[in-house]
Enzyme design. Sequence first.
Site, short mmCIF file in Angstrom:
data_model
loop_
_atom_site.label_atom_id
_atom_site.label_comp_id
_atom_site.label_asym_id
_atom_site.label_seq_id
_atom_site.Cartn_x
_atom_site.Cartn_y
_atom_site.Cartn_z
N ASN A 184 12.57 9.32 12.31
CA ASN A 184 12.68 8.05 11.48
C ASN A 184 11.68 7.57 10.67
OD1 ASN A 184 14.54 5.49 13.20
ND2 ASN A 184 15.25 7.20 12.14
N HIS A 195 19.16 17.38 14.17
CA HIS A 195 18.82 16.91 12.95
C HIS A 195 18.23 17.84 11.93
CE1 HIS A 195 19.94 13.21 15.17
NE2 HIS A 195 19.87 12.68 13.76
N PHE A 255 13.41 1.90 8.04
CA PHE A 255 13.48 3.19 7.81
C PHE A 255 14.49 3.40 6.29
CE2 PHE A 255 16.95 2.21 10.66
CZ PHE A 255 18.15 2.17 9.78
N ARG A 311 4.61 4.80 -34.93
CA ARG A 311 4.23 3.37 -34.74
C ARG A 311 4.39 2.81 -33.48
NH1 ARG A 311 7.74 -0.62 -37.93
NH2 ARG A 311 8.45 1.35 -38.63
#
Length: 496
Positions: free
Chosen positions: A194, A82, A326, A281
């Site tokens: 996760n 990963h 998750f 303003r």
Amino acid sequence: MFRFGIDELSVEKVIAISQNRLKAELTEEAKEKVQLSRNRVETMGNGNKAVYGINTGFGPLCDTQITPSEVSKLQENLLITHAVGVGEPISRDLSKIMMICKLHALCQGFSGVRLELIERILYFLNNELLPVVPEQGSVGASGDLAPLAHLFLPLIGEGEFWMGDEIVPAKKVLEDHNLTPLHLQAKEGLGLINGTQFILAHAILGIHRMDYLLDLADLTGTMSLEGFQGSASPFKAALHAVRPFKGSMEVAKRITAFLKDSENLANHFDCPRIQDPYSIRCMPQVHGASRNAIDHLKELASIEMNSVTDNPIVISETEAISGGNFHGQPLAMALDYASIAAAELGNIADRRCYLLTEGKYGLPRLLTRHGGLNSGLMIPQYTTAALVTENKSLCFPPSADSVPTSLGQEDHVSMGSISGRKFNQIIGNLEKILAIEILYATQAMEFRRPNKFSEVLEQNFSLVRSKVAMLEEDRVLKDDIQALIDMVRDRAFTVK
């Protein structure tokens, strides 16, 4: 002292821990929660029942059961496969905030990781061992998988650490600290990657930056009002009492305080102007709306940083619930809203810069006495205009998009990581815009002398003049603008 897994985190506490102003510890109470959760995982892991993330594959491979002898390899493979992030590394501050938030989540006692793993992360944190994390690659559901994988690769001797401004292989750093790489066990790889800590870290850092910039925008706007000799009437409490938005009332109260005892205001009390342009303003309504948006993000981030966002959630020895904690959507949508809020503060500040160059109500055109030969402050507003449009282009909401991943198992994602990154990009541009407004406002205020302003405005005016002189004749303004940007980033201005 902050106690991981026991006390409530807040934006202020996370920043204080990350800046080493607040110590954080792992108490016996938290250790007991962690150990109980770990015992539950080991009980399930030794059983025959397939439990996601404990003895099965991941994503579309959730129906593939893994033997006990393969569990450690499975979890380590998870981190390795990963870690596919790309792009520039995120800042060390963000890496540290991610670690703080993940530690707190793991110490809640629902993730099933070993105490040894938590203590190693705490060692990294306490010794400023900050992993290198690429900025791109997370889709913000199944958590921030790629960034968190990079964040925790050093646990197993992979990945890299920051050593000052250098990037050093984790193996070498572990050796230097006499640390042995860990071998992950059941559920640990999944528990680490996760989660929403990448999205959350960007939200926390962005909120921290915006807390100051919201106050600063009120100050710069008031300085522009004084340079323009605008009216104080739009900031009266009675006006906002009949439309009582929290943000509007706060801004009106603050601007009124900034104008207190202003000789400049008193000297044009009978000004024939009926109404000022909206950028003067309507500061309470516009700045206030941005405050409301950031407050909303802060509320959601506070929930998230005290939550458990991995999967599955270990409830008992017999139950681990596979769900969607998750998923980054709760933060992603709020981050996109906050991005608009930050961009709009810059948008209205640019309009005030332009207003001050028009040559109205006693101000010379382009804020220079000798126009023609001198262009005065014509061109810095081009820069604010460019930054404003860049911010508008960054306001496309990534949370409105989704690209299916993981063979359709993860068929709706939040893209919240992109929302978080863009939020902070917009904030960076806003810092520059407000710095340039200070350049315009102080130049305009010069043309109202010998009138004096409130004590706080005079204090900030003097601070500017200690770095940036009045523009009498054209000169290169690059260094002046950068000096003001640095002052904004250093929080040098008094904004309360």
